[in-house]
Design a protein around this motif. Structure first.
Motif, mmCIF file in Angstrom:
data_model
loop_
_atom_site.group_PDB
_atom_site.id
_atom_site.type_symbol
_atom_site.label_atom_id
_atom_site.label_comp_id
_atom_site.label_asym_id
_atom_site.label_seq_id
_atom_site.Cartn_x
_atom_site.Cartn_y
_atom_site.Cartn_z
ATOM 1 N N UNK A 349 0.919 -1.344 -0.116
ATOM 2 C CA UNK A 349 -0.139 -0.074 -0.130
ATOM 3 C C UNK A 349 0.905 1.290 -0.136
ATOM 4 N N UNK A 350 1.893 1.323 0.724
ATOM 5 C CA UNK A 350 2.630 2.267 0.923
ATOM 6 C C UNK A 350 3.400 2.463 -0.275
ATOM 7 N N UNK A 351 3.945 1.691 -1.118
ATOM 8 C CA UNK A 351 4.709 1.848 -2.333
ATOM 9 C C UNK A 351 3.553 2.304 -3.349
ATOM 10 N N UNK A 352 2.504 2.141 -3.348
ATOM 11 C CA UNK A 352 1.666 2.516 -4.492
ATOM 12 C C UNK A 352 1.413 4.142 -3.972
ATOM 13 N N UNK A 353 0.859 4.575 -2.594
ATOM 14 C CA UNK A 353 0.931 5.870 -2.188
ATOM 15 C C UNK A 353 1.889 6.627 -2.588
ATOM 16 N N UNK A 354 3.262 6.264 -2.263
ATOM 17 C CA UNK A 354 4.546 7.018 -2.561
ATOM 18 C C UNK A 354 4.485 7.235 -3.967
ATOM 19 N N UNK A 355 4.472 6.138 -4.766
ATOM 20 C CA UNK A 355 4.753 6.279 -6.069
ATOM 21 C C UNK A 355 3.878 7.111 -7.018
ATOM 22 N N UNK A 356 2.814 7.016 -6.529
ATOM 23 C CA UNK A 356 1.760 7.850 -7.336
ATOM 24 C C UNK A 356 1.582 9.268 -6.633
ATOM 25 N N UNK A 357 1.824 9.250 -5.199
ATOM 26 C CA UNK A 357 1.773 10.675 -4.715
ATOM 27 C C UNK A 357 0.350 11.212 -4.505
#
Length: 543
Positions: A349-357
């Motif tokens: 989840x954190x990876x998606x949120x950080x990647x997408x912003x």
């Protein structure tokens, strides 16, 4: 079956829950995607009145077969009007009755491929598919071993259902027997590869939304705009309520944020579960019961308006090995709704949120004060607008079910199982060639008992049969039905299943031929026991 893409495929999807079920979003997406690609879809499901996960009880059973538009649903209804029905249709990965029912249904439906949803449905579906010569994709939606480790034991049956070594063994066996496996995150695939499974057997198909759902979202919001309306700054959550969902942290964050002056922060929760009453008491203890709204399960059609009424979507999952290998549907629902996301640092989840912003990730081991600080930062309207736009753009461009499916070609499920079927056929030819070479070895020199491959196969049969019999004993004890004749009957079913699953592609060794006599005697004895039981329940004078 040939891999020609011009041929319409009949795909069966096996679930061990009732269907349709509001929370089973993934099966619905899978079926609609396949139907949209031109396939014929059949869903094989349960037919019970109650749903323990939702606490709902229906007035009557749905029909045994039903056309729901995007699929034909067949429901397991053997002995429906008898007291044996709950036992026969129990949601267990070693239920032989599921296997027999599926074997008959697969044959009647003339399937080309099978998708087994989760570990509970895997072994019956794989066994039934093998009996019909069909390839199987296992849709491994959860890390069940880790889920068993963190879920609390709430009933006597949970001592068996949440036994971590047993669940791990069943999961590994299911992955090994399936022709292809879908997982929802890269992290889950890496873990299975580390356990010794081939990367080529594993594909990542995440919980992303269908493009059609993205397009319909705005219309569904317009239909329900008056139902949910909070004037204050509101965090929203959709999903099950249990301890590892981490809502305690959000409640504590709301309490800290509301200690100062200014407009209070609200929290709205759409869902239910075993932890709801405890969380309601906690909100009272924290003095925020007026700012926290538990609305229960809502109709899927109302979810868009519920999300549209909020300002930030929260995913406060407790970080552990389970949450580090899965990604919830709600992440992409929030992004599709144009909601900024607040999440704990669970890896996928954190990876998606950080990647997408598209939001903020809480620091590791955050407490209520740290959560309140991040929530306060997210009250900035300009930041929320930017995060919301990033999330919506990412879903429309990259994070969709069709995008995941395109990695395998035009038709996700069919391409996977066709490749798996080709691989299995090639593997079968390799095994056949190897057995033929071995059979050319001077048997007098080797001796029948010194063949290591034969010994390994014999021990594999013994281990599988022993595990089956232990599971039968556990099931009969838990259901207070333990008797020698029932144990014998279930053990014979297990022996037939194990024999079929371990049958060689080509040669039949001597010990296999001798086993046929044992099977024949066991079947005759089983028929005798069944006949005696039938005679015992027939009214006197009927024969």
């Amino acid at each position: 079956m040939t891999p020609a893409h011009s041929t319409r495929q009949n795909v069966g999807i096996v679930v061990q829950d009732n269907y349709p079920l509001d929370r089973d979003v993934r099966t619905r997406k899978m079926a609609k995607s396949l139907t949209g690609a031109g396939e014929t879809v059949s869903i094989f499901a349960r037919n019970s009145l109650d749903d323990p996960d939702l606490g709902a009880i229906r007035d009557e059973h749905p029909p045994r077969s039903e056309d729901i538009g995007y699929a034909q649903v067949y429901r397991f209804s053997w002995l429906l009007s008898t007291w044996l029905f709950p036992l026969v249709t129990a949601k267990l990965p070693v239920n032989p009755f599921w296997m027999l029912w599926l074997a008959f249904r697969f044959r009647d439906a003339d399937l080309d491929a099978v998708v087994a949803c989760d570990v509970r449905a895997a072994l019956p579906a794989i066994a039934a598919a093998k009996l019909n010569g069909l390839p199987v994709v296992l849709d491994l939606r959860e890390n069940f071993a880790e889920l068993a480790r963190i879920k609390p034991v709430e009933s006597p049956l949970d001592h068996l259902a949440l036994n971590v070594p047993l669940v791990s063994a069943i999961e590994r066996l299911s992955v090994g027997l399936a022709d292809h496996v879908w997982v929802v995150t890269r992290e889950r695939k890496d873990a299975l590869v580390a356990d010794g499974f081939s990367p080529s057997k594993l594909s990542v198909v995440s919980n992303t939304p269908l493009r059609s759902e993205i397009e319909e979202f705005a219309d569904r919001v317009d239909d329900e705009t008056t139902r949910f309306d909070w004037s204050a700054f509101t965090l929203v959550y959709v999903g099950s309520i249990n301890r590892f969902r981490g809502l305690d942290l959000i409640l504590e964050g709301v309490a800290h944020a509301n200690r100062g002056e200014g407009e209070p922060v609200h929290l709205a929760v759409a869902g239910d579960g075993p932890d709801r009453e405890r969380l309601e008491r906690l909100s009272e203890e924290l003095g925020i019961e007026d700012e926290v709204h538990f609305v229960g399960w809502i109709d899927p059609e109302a979810v868009p308006s519920f999300l549209d009424a909020g300002d930030v979507g929260v995913i406060p999952h407790v970080v552990n090995r389970y949450t580090n290998q899965t990604v919830p549907n709600k992440l992409f629902d929030y992004m599709m709704a144009g909601l900024p996301v607040l999440t704990t640092p669970a890896d996928p989840i954190a990876c998606v949120v950080r990647t997408v912003g598209c939001g903020r990730v809480l620091p590791p081991n955050a407490d209520g004060a740290a959560t309140a600080a991040v929530v306060t930062e997210m009250r900035d309207a300009e930041l929320r607008r930017r995060w919301a736009q990033n999330g919506r753009d990412a879903v429309e461009e990259s994070y969709s079910w069709e995008t995941d499916a395109s990695r395998f070609g035009r038709r996700c499920a069919t391409d996977s199982v066709l490749r798996a079927n080709e691989t299995r056929a090639c593997s079968g030819r390799r095994v056949t060639d190897r057995l033929r070479r071995l059979s050319a070895v001077d048997s007098k020199a080797l001796g029948p008992s010194s063949n290591p491959m034969a010994s390994q196969r014999r021990m594999r049969v013994v281990r599988m049969q022993t595990a089956w019999m232990l599971a039968v004993v556990g099931l009969l004890v838990v259901t207070e039905s333990l008797s020698l004749d029932l144990f014998f009957l279930f053990s014979v079913v297990g022996l037939l299943l194990v024999t079929e699953l371990t049958t060689s592609f080509s040669l039949t060794p001597d010990w296999r031929r001798r086993l046929r006599w044992v099977l024949a005697a066991a079947v005759v004895a089983s028929a005798y026991l069944v006949a005696n039981r039938i005679l015992a329940i027939l009214p006197g004078g009927m024969l």
